[in-house]
Write a protein that holds these residues in place. Structure first.
Motif, PDB file in Angstrom:
ATOM      1  N   VAL A 266      42.868  12.345  16.686  1.00 51.00           N
ATOM      2  CA  VAL A 266      41.636  11.574  16.798  1.00 51.00           C
ATOM      3  C   VAL A 266      42.003  10.115  17.003  1.00 51.00           C
ATOM      4  CG1 VAL A 266      39.498  10.861  15.661  1.00 51.00           C
ATOM      5  CG2 VAL A 266      40.397  13.169  15.281  1.00 51.00           C
TER       6      VAL A 266
ATOM      7  N   LEU B 288      34.458  15.165  12.369  1.00 53.45           N
ATOM      8  CA  LEU B 288      35.655  14.993  13.187  1.00 53.45           C
ATOM      9  C   LEU B 288      36.588  16.200  13.114  1.00 53.45           C
ATOM     10  CD1 LEU B 288      36.386  11.268  12.311  1.00 53.45           C
ATOM     11  CD2 LEU B 288      35.692  12.142  14.547  1.00 53.45           C
TER      12      LEU B 288
ATOM     13  N   VAL C 144      36.753   8.749  18.653  1.00 56.31           N
ATOM     14  CA  VAL C 144      35.808   8.306  17.631  1.00 56.31           C
ATOM     15  C   VAL C 144      35.633   6.798  17.770  1.00 56.31           C
ATOM     16  CG1 VAL C 144      37.629   8.065  15.884  1.00 56.31           C
ATOM     17  CG2 VAL C 144      35.237   8.232  15.178  1.00 56.31           C
TER      18      VAL C 144
END
Length: 255
Positions: free
Chosen positions: A98, A193, A13
Motif C-alpha cells: 500500500v 486497506l 491510499v
C-alpha cells in the motif's frame, strides 16, 4: 537483454481532509504497519503545478494520439509527490503493498487525481467545526472563520462525491470517534486497506500521541470560542448539519 520483474502493483491510499483534523496522526499510524509506505506531505503548490502540467499534456497527447502518455502521466504524478516532500520520505516503499501520500484538502482535487492514479482508498479525516476552527486559528491566526467554514463544507461535499464513486473506497477518521471507540476505529481503516493483523496494528498505536509539534503554533493556544465566533456558528447551523450528515453516511465499522 532486459529482465522484467513482475510484481503486484501497490494499492493506492490518500489521506486528506480539512487541515488540523488528524491527517498526520493517521499517516504516522499507517506507516507503522509493515505493508504500508505513505509519503509525507508534498508542497501543495508543486502538486497544483504538476496537475496543471498533466492537464496541458493530456490535451496535446490526445491531439497526436500518443498511446504511451497514459502510463507516463501516473509516473510524473508520483515523481512529483515524492520529489516535493516537506519532510523525509519512507525509504522502504519498494516492499509495500500500500503506497500513497497525505495532504490536507486534497479531497478538493479528488476527481483529477482519480483520473491519474485510478482506483484508490481515501482516508478522510474530519473533526467537529468548533475544534477544527480553534486548531486552525492557533496555527494561522490570520484566517477568517467564514472562509474556513466554507472550505470545511466543501471538503465534506467532496467526500460525499468520492463515496459515490465505485472506484474509490472512502473511509473516515475522526478524533472524537477514536476517543469513543478506541482501536476499533483505527481497525476500520486497516480493514478498508485489507491489511494483515489489523487488530494487532491498531492496538499498537498510541492514540493519545499528537503528531504536530507545539512549536508550529504562532501564538498562545486558545481552547474556547469567542462570543463572535460562537454567534457565527450558531447563525450557520448548516456547518454542524454537514458534519453530522457525513458521519451518518459512514458505515458502522468506521464510526
Amino acid at each position: 537483454m532486459s529482465i522484467r520483474i513482475d510484481r503486484t502493483p501497490p494499492r493506492t491510499v490518500i489521506v486528506g481532509g480539512p487541515p488540523r483534523s488528524g491527517t498526520r496522526f493517521v499517516t504516522d499510524a499507517l506507516n507503522r504497519h509493515p505493508d504500508v509506505a505513505i509519503e509525507g506531505e508534498p508542497h501543495a503548490a508543486a502538486l497544483r503545478e504538476t496537475l496543471a502540467y498533466i492537464d496541458r499534456m493530456d490535451a496535446e497527447m490526445a491531439a497526436v494520439g500518443a498511446k504511451y502518455w497514459q502510463d507516463s502521466r501516473a509516473d510524473i504524478f508520483w515523481a512529483a509527490v515524492r520529489g516535493a516532500q516537506k519532510q523525509g520520505l519512507r525509504r522502504d516503499r519498494v516492499k509495500a503493498g500500500v503506497e500513497g501520500f497525505k495532504l490536507p484538502r486534497i479531497e478538493h482535487q479528488w476527481s483529477r487525481i482519480h483520473g491519474i492514479v485510478g482506483p484508490m482508498t481515501f482516508v478522510f479525516c474530519l473533526r467537529p467545526f468548533p475544534e477544527h476552527w480553534l486548531s486552525i486559528w492557533n496555527r494561522w491566526p490570520e484566517q477568517k472563520i467564514e472562509d474556513v467554514a466554507a472550505l470545511f463544507i466543501q471538503s465534506i461535499v467532496h467526500a460525499g462525491s468520492m463515496a459515490d464513486c465505485p472506484e474509490i473506497t472512502l473511509v473516515s477518521f475522526g478524533l472524537p470517534q477514536m476517543a469513543a471507540n478506541g482501536a476499533s476505529h483505527l481497525s476500520g481503516i486497516g480493514n478498508a486497506l485489507n491489511l494483515a493483523d489489523v487488530d494487532g496494528w491498531a492496538q499498537s498505536i498510541d492514540q493519545h500521541r499528537r503528531a504536530n509539534a507545539a512549536d508550529k503554533f504562532t501564538c498562545a493556544k486558545r481552547t474556547t470560542l469567542t462570543p463572535e465566533e460562537q454567534a457565527f456558528i450558531d447563525a450557520h447551523p448548516n456547518i454542524a448539519a454537514a458534519y453530522d450528515d457525513h458521519w451518518r453516511r459512514v458505515d458502522a465499522p468506521y464510526r
